[in-house]
Write an enzyme that holds these catalytic residues in place. Structure first.
Site, PDB file in Angstrom:
ATOM      1  N   ALA A   1       0.891  -1.156  -0.045  1.00 41.05           N
ATOM      2  CA  ALA A   1       0.057   0.088   0.015  1.00 41.05           C
ATOM      3  C   ALA A   1       0.819   1.145  -0.084  1.00 41.05           C
ATOM      4  CB  ALA A   1      -0.770  -0.074   1.325  1.00 41.05           C
TER       5      ALA A   1
ATOM      6  N   LEU B   1      11.072  -5.243   3.507  1.00 42.90           N
ATOM      7  CA  LEU B   1      11.715  -4.532   2.354  1.00 42.90           C
ATOM      8  C   LEU B   1      10.647  -3.678   1.545  1.00 42.90           C
ATOM      9  CD1 LEU B   1      12.945  -6.896  -0.354  1.00 42.90           C
ATOM     10  CD2 LEU B   1      11.225  -7.096   1.284  1.00 42.90           C
TER      11      LEU B   1
ATOM     12  N   ASN C   1       5.811 -12.216  -1.624  1.00 43.11           N
ATOM     13  CA  ASN C   1       4.458 -13.290  -1.470  1.00 43.11           C
ATOM     14  C   ASN C   1       4.484 -14.356  -3.044  1.00 43.11           C
ATOM     15  OD1 ASN C   1       3.580 -11.671  -3.443  1.00 43.11           O
ATOM     16  ND2 ASN C   1       1.975 -10.613  -2.487  1.00 43.11           N
TER      17      ASN C   1
ATOM     18  N   VAL D   1       0.051 -14.104  -6.235  1.00 44.74           N
ATOM     19  CA  VAL D   1      -1.203 -14.426  -6.669  1.00 44.74           C
ATOM     20  C   VAL D   1      -2.188 -13.257  -6.789  1.00 44.74           C
ATOM     21  CG1 VAL D   1      -3.539 -15.709  -6.361  1.00 44.74           C
ATOM     22  CG2 VAL D   1      -1.178 -16.582  -5.743  1.00 44.74           C
TER      23      VAL D   1
ATOM     24  N   TRP E   1      -0.571 -16.129   5.414  1.00 44.85           N
ATOM     25  CA  TRP E   1       0.188 -14.901   5.350  1.00 44.85           C
ATOM     26  C   TRP E   1      -0.790 -14.000   4.817  1.00 44.85           C
ATOM     27  CZ3 TRP E   1       2.063 -19.528   3.461  1.00 44.85           C
ATOM     28  CH2 TRP E   1       3.074 -20.103   4.281  1.00 44.85           C
ATOM     29  N   HIS E   2      -2.017 -13.858   5.315  1.00 44.14           N
ATOM     30  CA  HIS E   2      -3.057 -12.952   5.007  1.00 44.14           C
ATOM     31  C   HIS E   2      -3.637 -12.144   6.056  1.00 44.14           C
ATOM     32  CE1 HIS E   2      -4.060 -15.426   1.063  1.00 44.14           C
ATOM     33  NE2 HIS E   2      -2.858 -14.708   1.007  1.00 44.14           N
TER      34      HIS E   2
ATOM     35  N   THR F   1      -4.753 -11.452  -0.215  1.00 44.67           N
ATOM     36  CA  THR F   1      -4.999 -10.091   0.309  1.00 44.67           C
ATOM     37  C   THR F   1      -4.344  -9.055  -0.411  1.00 44.67           C
ATOM     38  OG1 THR F   1      -3.679 -10.467   2.184  1.00 44.67           O
ATOM     39  CG2 THR F   1      -6.051 -10.559   2.403  1.00 44.67           C
ATOM     40  N   ASN F   2      -3.319  -9.490  -1.369  1.00 46.51           N
ATOM     41  CA  ASN F   2      -2.477  -8.255  -1.878  1.00 46.51           C
ATOM     42  C   ASN F   2      -3.060  -7.379  -2.696  1.00 46.51           C
ATOM     43  OD1 ASN F   2       0.377  -7.329  -2.058  1.00 46.51           O
ATOM     44  ND2 ASN F   2       0.218  -8.242  -4.012  1.00 46.51           N
TER      45      ASN F   2
END
Length: 568
Positions: free
Chosen positions: A15, A91, A99, A102, A503-504, A549-550
């Site tokens: 973000a 980073l 990630n 996806v 990892w969300h 969630t990316n």
């Protein structure tokens, strides 16, 4: 020396990079972007980060928060709960730099649900233009897709797809799951070729590169400070005026002042920074000796994750992924559980062509199954006022009584698919798996690990009729798939003990109405009870979308950037 700008963005993840790029489109607006980790440009991107195969990026200690741990599921039987490492990007580019790349969006009703939770302006009809704005989809046109955005989205070609994934997709089709074309089109159950965010050269596309291009970085109104940790927000009364930052590796602090501060440090570190600065549950702050600026009980609450499990199978040479730089997540199964009135597509299974970056992983195909729409909620708590202390993270997965039965259902669907494939003779034994501390240790670097992995991989190939015995005794440590499928109590014990996340992490500073005691911000990300402070990352989500969630986080940053420009 005090540095100053109109906008200070703390956290250069998925973000934060978007916000910095969009806000500095106006040459009169000055922005300072602070990131705890290293800078990441196309020139500096290491080969294992650049690769379409992400299996090395997220285990590189240089790329993640090394001391961050989390509790996942409940205690299993008499066993104590143990925290496990929880890999989060540290980073520039954040999660998008480590990630699985996806690129899915979730169901339209996910966003309509946000409106119902007190966040007007976030309906699917209103966010679809931002999903379109962020992407250039190489494969699909039409009303769901963008062609001119910074983020490249494409799907693996049939020629490059894993033989294992092709065969498993065929099995699922025979079991009643239809083939579908467009994962980001109309929301339907079925088997899809997965959408991923990679360039036309097959390289990773982090926001630090596709948004912070050389042209954007050359803007005089943008300053990027990497390798610096935000220690606390600076306040005058209830107005945030800036932040105190210090080198991550240690060193003297610096002060940055700004008219507007936006925290984009992710769903775990954003609430932690707020609490260290006096914004959060009053009792927690007092316990740590922190003066209360704004008593917001919702900070750190509503913690969400997609609860996961897995089933795997041995892959003979003909079924293996030949290109070791190829992405591993080739296709998905979206399906609906048997829970009464279950949301459509509340289950997800990723067909993983290669289950680890190493020689053993190349020989194992996995079906990674998760609750696409979990109901369980956890929380994050402050452990210390020390800015370098990690929070206590407890996802409390499976704590809602609706979640365990659905994960059980998903496990059975996954097992049926892999057993159906194994029965054709295409693959070997099928067995239960999980991403445990033991599995993570096997994938670690070092000569000894490399030799042990190579020896076991060779044994798997040479075992022949003894392969089921070898897997039973070395991989599953006596856990038998047949036992789990025939004994619901045993299956439930396995799921409770081994449940993981995807990892969300999300939801810990959720949007909501001003009179909602659990809400932290309004629908524009402005923190209640504090002036000059906004949040923009996955912590804003009132409920977790049925998606990785990316891309939803990037969408949120695109929309909030517009809201800031419009003066909201």
């Amino acid at each position: 020396m005090v540095e100053t700008a109109q906008h200070l963005i703390i956290g250069g993840g998925s973000a934060g990079c978007v916000l910095a790029a969009r806000l500095t489109e106006d040459p009169e607006v000055t922005v300072i972007l602070v990131e705890a980790g290293a800078d990441l440009t196309r020139a500096s991107m290491a080969p294992h980060v650049r690769s379409r195969y992400p299996g090395r990026a997220y285990i590189d200690a240089n790329n993640i928060w090394p001391d961050l741990k989390a509790y996942f599921g409940p205690a299993a039987g008499k066993n104590e709960r143990h925290a496990r490492h929880y890999e989060q990007g540290r980073l520039l580019g954040g999660g998008s730099a480590v990630n699985a790349m996806v690129a899915n969006r979730g169901a339209p009703s996910d966003y309509d649900e946000w409106v119902g939770a007190g966040a007007p302006g976030w309906s699917f009809e209103e966010v679809l233009p931002y999903f379109r704005k962020l992407e250039h989809d190489a494969d699909f046109n039409g009303p769901y897709h963008g062609k001119d955005g910074p983020l490249p989205v494409r799907r693996i070609s049939d020629a490059k797809m894993s033989p294992y994934v092709k065969a498993l997709s065929d099995v699922f089709e025979t079991q009643g799951f239809p083939r579908r074309d467009d994962q980001n089109g109309e929301w339907q159950d079925g088997v899809y070729v997965g959408a991923i965010a990679v360039t036309d050269k097959g390289e990773r596309a982090p926001t630090s590169i596709v948004y912070l291009t050389p042209e954007v970085r050359a803007r005089r109104n943008l300053t990027i400070i990497s390798g610096h940790l935000a220690e606390r927000l600076l306040l005058e009364g209830n107005r945030v005026t800036g932040a105190q930052i210090a080198p991550t590796a240690g060193g003297a602090s610096r002060t940055i002042t700004a008219q507007q501060v936006t925290v984009s440090a992710g769903a775990l570190h954003t609430p932690t920074l707020l609490m260290r600065s006096g914004i959060g549950p009053g009792t927690q702050l007092q316990a740590q000796g922190i003066a209360i600026v704004a008593d917001r009980p919702g900070v750190g609450g509503n913690l969400m994750e997609h609860a996961s499990t897995a089933v795997s199978t041995y892959l003979p040479p003909a079924m293996r992924l030949a290109d070791l730089d190829e992405h591993h997540d080739h296709a998905i199964l979206r399906f609906t559980s048997d829970l009464p009135n279950a949301p459509a597509g509340d289950m997800h299974a990723a067909m993983i062509a290669r289950s680890g970056w190493h020689s053993i992983g190349q020989r194992i195909g996995t079906l990674f199954i998760w609750l696409n729409k979990p109901y369980s909620r956890g929380k994050l708590s402050l452990t210390s006022a020390d800015p370098r202390a990690e929070p206590l993270v407890d996802f409390a997965l499976l704590s809602d009584p609706r979640d365990l039965p659905r994960l059980r259902y998903g496990f059975r669907v996954g097992a049926a698919g892999l057993l159906g494939l194994s029965q054709t003779g295409a693959t070997g034994p099928v067995f239960p798996t999980s991403y445990s501390a033991r599995v993570a240790a096997v994938g670690g670097p070092g000569l000894v690990n490399t030799m042990q992995r190579g020896a076991f991989a060779a044994m798997l190939d040479a075992a022949g009729p003894a392969r089921p015995w070898l897997i039973h005794n070395v991989v599953t440590l006596g856990l038998e798939l047949e036992k789990l499928l025939s004994d619901q109590s045993a299956l439930d014990d396995f799921l409770r003990a081994s449940v993981g996340g995807v990892w969300h992490a999300s939801g810990t500073c959720r949007m909501g109405r001003a009179d909602d005691v659990g809400a932290v911000t309004n629908a524009a990300g402005k923190v209640y009870g504090v002036e000059g402070l906004r949040i923009c990352d996955a912590s804003l989500m009132p409920s977790i979308p049925r998606a990785n969630t990316n891309v939803p986080t990037i969408m949120m940053a695109e929309r909030i950037a517009d809201l800031i420009k419009q003066g909201h």
